[in-house]
Design a protein around this motif. Structure first.
Motif, mmCIF file in Angstrom:
data_model
loop_
_atom_site.group_PDB
_atom_site.id
_atom_site.type_symbol
_atom_site.label_atom_id
_atom_site.label_comp_id
_atom_site.label_asym_id
_atom_site.label_seq_id
_atom_site.Cartn_x
_atom_site.Cartn_y
_atom_site.Cartn_z
ATOM 1 N N LEU A 250 0.687 -1.208 -0.141
ATOM 2 C CA LEU A 250 0.063 -0.023 0.031
ATOM 3 C C LEU A 250 0.755 1.353 0.063
ATOM 4 O O LEU A 250 1.763 1.433 1.009
ATOM 5 N N ARG A 251 0.811 2.216 -0.860
ATOM 6 C CA ARG A 251 1.499 3.401 -1.061
ATOM 7 C C ARG A 251 0.697 4.409 -0.306
ATOM 8 O O ARG A 251 -0.395 4.729 -0.739
ATOM 9 N N LEU A 252 1.262 5.129 0.646
ATOM 10 C CA LEU A 252 0.814 6.002 1.393
ATOM 11 C C LEU A 252 1.439 7.301 1.200
ATOM 12 O O LEU A 252 2.543 7.538 0.983
ATOM 13 N N PRO A 253 0.737 8.766 1.334
ATOM 14 C CA PRO A 253 1.553 9.914 1.072
ATOM 15 C C PRO A 253 2.532 9.916 2.328
ATOM 16 O O PRO A 253 2.122 10.006 3.267
ATOM 17 N N SER A 254 3.664 10.054 1.822
ATOM 18 C CA SER A 254 4.852 9.930 2.764
ATOM 19 C C SER A 254 4.818 11.046 3.624
ATOM 20 O O SER A 254 5.086 11.161 4.818
ATOM 21 N N SER A 255 4.922 12.339 3.043
ATOM 22 C CA SER A 255 4.980 13.590 3.983
ATOM 23 C C SER A 255 3.981 13.603 5.204
ATOM 24 O O SER A 255 4.339 13.774 6.237
ATOM 25 N N GLU A 256 2.648 13.079 4.827
ATOM 26 C CA GLU A 256 1.613 13.106 5.990
ATOM 27 C C GLU A 256 1.810 12.109 7.007
ATOM 28 O O GLU A 256 1.866 12.280 8.202
ATOM 29 N N TRP A 257 2.113 10.720 6.575
ATOM 30 C CA TRP A 257 2.299 9.934 7.489
ATOM 31 C C TRP A 257 3.643 9.938 8.215
ATOM 32 O O TRP A 257 3.886 9.375 9.431
ATOM 33 N N GLU A 258 4.750 10.467 7.396
ATOM 34 C CA GLU A 258 6.023 10.622 8.103
ATOM 35 C C GLU A 258 5.667 11.516 9.332
ATOM 36 O O GLU A 258 6.325 11.255 10.369
ATOM 37 N N GLN A 259 4.960 12.631 9.011
ATOM 38 C CA GLN A 259 4.958 13.722 10.304
ATOM 39 C C GLN A 259 4.066 12.780 11.406
ATOM 40 O O GLN A 259 4.439 12.973 12.535
ATOM 41 N N VAL A 260 3.100 12.038 10.945
ATOM 42 C CA VAL A 260 2.324 11.391 11.898
ATOM 43 C C VAL A 260 3.069 10.433 12.787
ATOM 44 O O VAL A 260 2.979 10.346 14.192
ATOM 45 N N MET A 261 3.797 9.495 12.151
ATOM 46 C CA MET A 261 4.415 8.393 12.873
ATOM 47 C C MET A 261 5.579 9.210 13.606
ATOM 48 O O MET A 261 5.867 8.561 14.629
ATOM 49 N N ALA A 262 6.252 9.815 12.898
ATOM 50 C CA ALA A 262 7.464 10.387 13.730
ATOM 51 C C ALA A 262 6.853 11.237 15.177
ATOM 52 O O ALA A 262 7.573 11.048 16.217
ATOM 53 N N ASN A 263 5.903 11.824 14.962
ATOM 54 C CA ASN A 263 5.082 12.522 16.322
ATOM 55 C C ASN A 263 4.946 11.387 17.306
ATOM 56 O O ASN A 263 5.149 11.371 18.530
ATOM 57 N N LEU A 264 4.231 10.398 16.740
ATOM 58 C CA LEU A 264 3.941 9.201 17.780
ATOM 59 C C LEU A 264 5.019 8.539 18.468
ATOM 60 O O LEU A 264 4.957 8.103 19.550
ATOM 61 N N ILE A 265 5.898 8.290 17.416
ATOM 62 C CA ILE A 265 7.249 7.469 17.920
ATOM 63 C C ILE A 265 7.966 8.355 18.915
ATOM 64 O O ILE A 265 8.424 7.778 20.024
ATOM 65 N N ASP A 266 8.089 9.571 18.711
ATOM 66 C CA ASP A 266 8.787 10.611 19.707
ATOM 67 C C ASP A 266 7.900 10.831 20.740
ATOM 68 O O ASP A 266 8.482 10.654 21.772
ATOM 69 N N ASN A 267 6.735 10.725 20.859
ATOM 70 C CA ASN A 267 5.957 10.713 22.003
ATOM 71 C C ASN A 267 6.100 9.491 22.826
ATOM 72 O O ASN A 267 6.033 9.639 24.120
#
Length: 390
Positions: A250-267
Motif C-alpha cells: 500500500l502506497r501512502l502519502p509519505s509527507s503526511e504519514w511521516e509527520q504522524v508516525m514521527a510524532n507518535l514515535i517521539d511521544n
C-alpha cells in the motif's frame, strides 16, 4: 468490542453476568464493591458500567457520583431490586443512562449495553466534530500568524548576520568581540526556534496531497526508527513490528504519514524517558510496538509504548494545540495536534488509551478510500481491493 465493568457485591451474580456477556463478544471486568469499581475504572477505562445500586459500604449511587466525576466518565446502567424505582430515578438524575430491575434478562441487558455504547459513540462523534471545527479555525488563524511572524524573523536573522560581518571587520577587544558574537548566536538560535514553531503552526491547516511522494508504511517507519536508533539504544527500548499482509504494497502519502508516525514515535520515547527518570530501577525493559492492519474496510495503525502513561483527566486534552504535559522547553504541545489534524483531513480518527504506569496506545483509523485514490495504488493493490468491498 465494547468494554464493560460489572459491579455487584453478589459475586456469583456478577461472575455469571460477566460470563454471559463475554459469550456475546464483550470485554468484561468484574468488581464487587464501590471502591473496587472505582479502582478498576481508573485502571482500564470501561465504556459501560453495569452497577448494582444496593451495596454495603459505598452504595451504588455514591459510586455513580464518583464515576461521573471522572473524565471521561463511562456510560452507567443501574441494576435495582427496588420495585418502587425511587433509588433508580435518583440514579438517573445523577447521570445514569438506564436502569433495569433484578433479576434481569440477559438479552435486555445486552440491548441496554448496546444503546449505552451507541450514545457514548454519538457523544464522541459530536466532540470530534467540535474539535475538528476548532482545529480548522485555528489552522486558518495560524497560517496568517505564521506568515506575519516569519517575515520579521527573517529580517532579524539577516540583520544578525550583517552585524556579525561588521564586527569581524572592526577593531575591538577580543573579549568584547566574543561576548557580542555569543549574543548574536543566541539571537540566531532563538529566531530559528521561533521559525520552527511557526512551521509547525502551518501544519495545523492540513490537507492530504494524494499526488505527492509516496512510501509504504513499514519502510517509512523503519527509516524513522533508524534515525532514532541512538535514543532507542540509550533508553534500552525493544522494538516490535507487526504488519498485516498487503500493508507493504500500500502506497501512502509519505509527507503526511511521516509527520504522524514521527510524532507518535517521539511521544512514545518521551514517555519511556519520563518513566525512567521517575524510577530508573523500577521497571522492566521498555517495549515500543508498531502494528498495521486492514480492519472494517479501512487502515488501522497502532503505536503502543510501556512508558509512564497519561493521567485519565488529561486524555481529553492531549490533542489540543499547545497543550503539553512535558516540562517547559521540552515540547510546545503541537505534535499530537498535528497528528489529529492530518488524520482528520484523511477522514479518519486517532484515539488514545492509557493509564499511569501502564503505557499508552495510540490508534489511527483511516478510510481506505483516501489511499485508494492515490495514483500509485493501482487496480490490483490492496487499497483498491478494499475500496471495492465498501
Amino acid at each position: 468490542m465494547v468494554h464493560v465493568l460489572v459491579v455487584d457485591d453478589e459475586r456469583d451474580f456478577a461472575d455469571l453476568v460477566a460470563e454471559r456477556l463475554r459469550a456475546r463478544g464483550m470485554e468484561v471486568q468484574t468488581a464487587y464493591s464501590g471502591p473496587e469499581a472505582l479502582e478498576a475504572a481508573r485502571a482500564s477505562s470501561p465504556e459501560v458500567v453495569v452497577l448494582d445500586i444496593t451495596m454495603p459500604g459505598m452504595s451504588g449511587l455514591e459510586a455513580l457520583d464518583a464515576l461521573k466525576a471522572e473524565k471521561p466518565s463511562p456510560e452507567v446502567i443501574l441494576l435495582t431490586a427496588d420495585s418502587t424505582l425511587g433509588t433508580a430515578v435518583a440514579g438517573m438524575k445523577g447521570g445514569a443512562r438506564d436502569y433495569l430491575l433484578k433479576p434481569t434478562d440477559i438479552d435486555t441487558l445486552v440491548a441496554a449495553i448496546g444503546e449505552a455504547e451507541g450514545r457514548r459513540m454519538e457523544a464522541l462523534s459530536r466532540q470530534r466534530m467540535a474539535e475538528t471545527a476548532k482545529l480548522a479555525a485555528l489552522g486558518e488563524l495560524a497560517t496568517g500568524v505564521a506568515h506575519e511572524i516569519n517575515n520579521p524573523l527573517q529580517v532579524m536573522l539577516n540583520e544578525a548576520g550583517w552585524v556579525e560581518e561588521m564586527i569581524q571587520d572592526s577593531p575591538m577587544e577580543a573579549g568584547n568581540r566574543r561576548d557580542i558574537l555569543e549574543s548574536l548566536e543566541l539571537i540566531r538560535r532563538q529566531a530559528s526556534r521561533c521559525k520552527a514553531i511557526t512551521s509547525k503552526l502551518l501544519t495545523l491547516r492540513c490537507a492530504v496531497d494524494s499526488r505527492g511522494a509516496v512510501a509504504d508504511l513499514p519502510t517509512l517507519v523503519r527509516g524513522l526508527l533508524e534515525a532514532r536508533q541512538g535514543r532507542l539504544e540509550a533508553l534500552g527500548i525493544r522494538v516490535q513490528e507487526r504488519w498485516a499482509d498487503g500493508i507493504a504494497q500500500l502506497r501512502l502519502p509519505s509527507s503526511e504519514w511521516e509527520q504522524v508516525m514521527a510524532n507518535l514515535i517521539d511521544n512514545a520515547l518521551d514517555a519511556v524517558e519520563a518513566m525512567k527518570a521517575a524510577d530508573p530501577e523500577g521497571h522492566d525493559a521498555p517495549v515500543l510496538t508498531l502494528t498495521g492492519d486492514f480492519r472494517d474496510g479501512g487502515l488501522e495503525v497502532a503505536v503502543r509504548d510501556t512508558g509512564c502513561g497519561i493521567e485519565e483527566h488529561l486524555l481529553t486534552r492531549i490533542f489540543e494545540p499547545f497543550f503539553s504535559t512535558k516540562e517547559v522547553g521540552k515540547g510546545i504541545g503541537l505534535g499530537l495536534a498535528i497528528c489529529h489534524g492530518i488524520i482528520e483531513a484523511m477522514g479518519g480518527s486517532i484515539t488514545v488509551r492509557s493509564s499511569p504506569g501502564h503505557g499508552s496506545i495510540f490508534t489511527i483509523r483511516a478510510p481506505m478510500a483516501v489511499h485508494a485514490r492515490n495514483e500509485n495504488n493501482g487496480p490490483g493493490s490492496p487499497a483498491s481491493a478494499k475500496e471495492e468491498k465498501i
